[in-house]
Design an enzyme around this catalytic site. Structure first.
Site, mmCIF file in Angstrom:
data_model
loop_
_atom_site.group_PDB
_atom_site.id
_atom_site.type_symbol
_atom_site.label_atom_id
_atom_site.label_comp_id
_atom_site.label_asym_id
_atom_site.label_seq_id
_atom_site.Cartn_x
_atom_site.Cartn_y
_atom_site.Cartn_z
ATOM 1 N N GLU A 1 1.527 -5.821 -10.945
ATOM 2 C CA GLU A 1 1.772 -4.834 -12.011
ATOM 3 C C GLU A 1 0.488 -4.504 -12.774
ATOM 4 O O GLU A 1 0.467 -3.599 -13.605
ATOM 5 C CB GLU A 1 2.836 -5.338 -12.990
ATOM 6 N N ARG B 1 -22.774 8.398 -0.376
ATOM 7 C CA ARG B 1 -23.356 9.540 0.339
ATOM 8 C C ARG B 1 -24.283 10.382 -0.537
ATOM 9 O O ARG B 1 -25.015 11.219 -0.017
ATOM 10 C CB ARG B 1 -22.249 10.406 0.963
ATOM 11 N N ASP C 1 -24.184 20.460 0.789
ATOM 12 C CA ASP C 1 -22.732 20.637 0.681
ATOM 13 C C ASP C 1 -22.387 21.820 -0.175
ATOM 14 O O ASP C 1 -22.921 21.984 -1.257
ATOM 15 C CB ASP C 1 -22.079 19.426 -0.002
HETATM 16 N N1 4FN Z 1 -2.351 1.379 -9.512
HETATM 17 C C1 4FN Z 1 0.958 5.652 -12.744
HETATM 18 C C2 4FN Z 1 1.587 5.072 -13.854
HETATM 19 C C3 4FN Z 1 1.793 3.710 -13.920
HETATM 20 C C4 4FN Z 1 1.357 2.875 -12.881
HETATM 21 C C5 4FN Z 1 0.721 3.444 -11.790
HETATM 22 C C6 4FN Z 1 0.226 2.583 -10.676
HETATM 23 C C7 4FN Z 1 -2.004 -0.836 -8.576
HETATM 24 C C8 4FN Z 1 -2.133 -2.815 -10.124
HETATM 25 C C9 4FN Z 1 -2.188 -0.509 -11.075
HETATM 26 C C10 4FN Z 1 -3.184 4.058 -9.293
HETATM 27 C C11 4FN Z 1 -3.589 5.395 -9.272
HETATM 28 C C12 4FN Z 1 -4.916 5.722 -9.273
HETATM 29 C C13 4FN Z 1 -6.662 2.648 -9.398
HETATM 30 C C14 4FN Z 1 0.519 4.817 -11.723
HETATM 31 C C15 4FN Z 1 -5.482 3.372 -9.352
HETATM 32 C C16 4FN Z 1 -4.122 3.027 -9.341
HETATM 33 C C17 4FN Z 1 -5.856 4.705 -9.321
HETATM 34 C C18 4FN Z 1 -3.673 1.588 -9.406
HETATM 35 C C19 4FN Z 1 -1.557 -2.269 -8.820
HETATM 36 C C20 4FN Z 1 -1.733 -1.924 -11.291
HETATM 37 C C21 4FN Z 1 -1.701 0.093 -9.747
HETATM 38 C C22 4FN Z 1 -0.720 7.483 -12.591
HETATM 39 C C23 4FN Z 1 1.430 7.745 -11.467
HETATM 40 C C24 4FN Z 1 1.293 7.850 -13.898
HETATM 41 C C25 4FN Z 1 -0.181 0.307 -9.806
HETATM 42 C C26 4FN Z 1 0.756 7.168 -12.683
HETATM 43 N N2 4FN Z 1 -7.207 4.773 -9.353
HETATM 44 N N3 4FN Z 1 0.210 1.234 -10.848
HETATM 45 O O1 4FN Z 1 -0.166 3.102 -9.655
HETATM 46 O O2 4FN Z 1 -4.467 0.670 -9.391
HETATM 47 O O3 4FN Z 1 -7.677 3.545 -9.393
#
Ligand code: 4FN
Length: 252
Positions: free
Chosen positions: A118, A156, A171
């Protein structure tokens, strides 16, 4: 030299990426270095536990602070440069784009923290993280793919990483526009011909045609990209010509 370090409980996701293609070539040529650190290696006890149940209850697990903090400190201690930044990949971060990629390419090192479950105990992030970055708004199962996307886009841009032929400055997107259409052999594919101008050998005409398709595509498919970009005189002329052509169609 740019040094990428990825902190993760799944180094086996990252390592194959670092061992292929342009990233691998850049490591072999010693233009960049890149490695993963297994956060589990900094966990205590026989079972090397990296997660625990959330205080306050609720579903899912939270990444324990001590192993991550240990991994970040080890990465910082190993970092060849004091100019290394620590990045936490998180949906709460600033949205990653080409502008951020260019800025990150200026540092000598990027230490990237990948969350799982989480998320990460809030207390790790406070003192140790310089930037929070998100690759976009969707739910992921971990930050590893995000870290790889950032490495791909940043690496890159580092001089020498791309060969002379496909250098980053050339690019179309570095100019803020979508790419023009591309064609290769055969000259006719399933009845569709390659645009004649590309076979003409007239490089002036070809460049003009490419700029025209690049501009029109951007207007039609991604007008948002033009919001923070000024058009030069030639580009304005191309679009005006299109306006006139469309007006002709309307009044016909
Ligand atoms: N994601 C949202 C809202 C609440 C939770 C998430 C979610 C991976 C550890 C974070 C997700 C997206 C872009 C890391 C998403 C990113 C992650 C990223 C990420 C497990 C906790 C989690 C945005 C849809 C409202 C899970 C949204 N860029 N939680 O994805 O790490 O870098």
């Amino acid at each position: 030299m740019m040094d990428f370090v990825v902190l993760t409980i799944f180094p086996e996701m990252i390592n194959p990426f670092l061992n292929h293609g342009i990233v691998r070539r850049a490591i072999e040529r010693e233009i960049i270095s890149a490695s993963s650190i297994d956060v589990r290696g900094f966990a205590e006890g026989r079972h090397k536990v990296t997660d625990d149940r959330p205080y306050g209850g609720g579903c899912g697990m939270v990444m324990k602070p001590e192993p991550l903090a240990g991994a970040v400190r080890a990465a910082k201690a190993n970092a060849p440069s004091a100019n290394a930044k620590t990045i936490y990949l998180t949906p709460q971060g600033r949205k990653f784009d080409q502008g951020i990629a260019r800025r990150l390419a200026q540092f000598d090192g990027l230490i990237m923290i990948c969350g799982r479950y989480e998320g990460v105990d809030e207390r790790v992030l406070d003192g140790l993280v310089d930037y929070e970055i998100s690759i976009g708004d969707y739910v992921l199962t971990g930050g590893e793919l995000a870290a790889m996307i950032v490495i791909d886009a940043v690496a890159r841009l580092i001089p020498g990483v791309l060969g002379g032929d496909d250098s980053a400055e050339k690019d179309s997107f570095e100019g803020g526009l979508l790419e023009h259409a591309h064609y290769t052999r055969p000259p006719v594919f399933e009845g569709e011909k390659v645009p004649e101008v590309l076979l003409s050998g007239n490089h002036g005409d070809i460049e003009k045609w490419r700029l025209e398709t690049s501009l029109i595509r951007t207007v039609l498919k991604r007008p948002d990209l033009l919001k923070d970009r000024k058009l030069n005189l030639q580009e304005k002329e191309i679009l005006k010509k299109w306006c006139i052509d469309i007006e002709k169609i309307i009044s016909a």
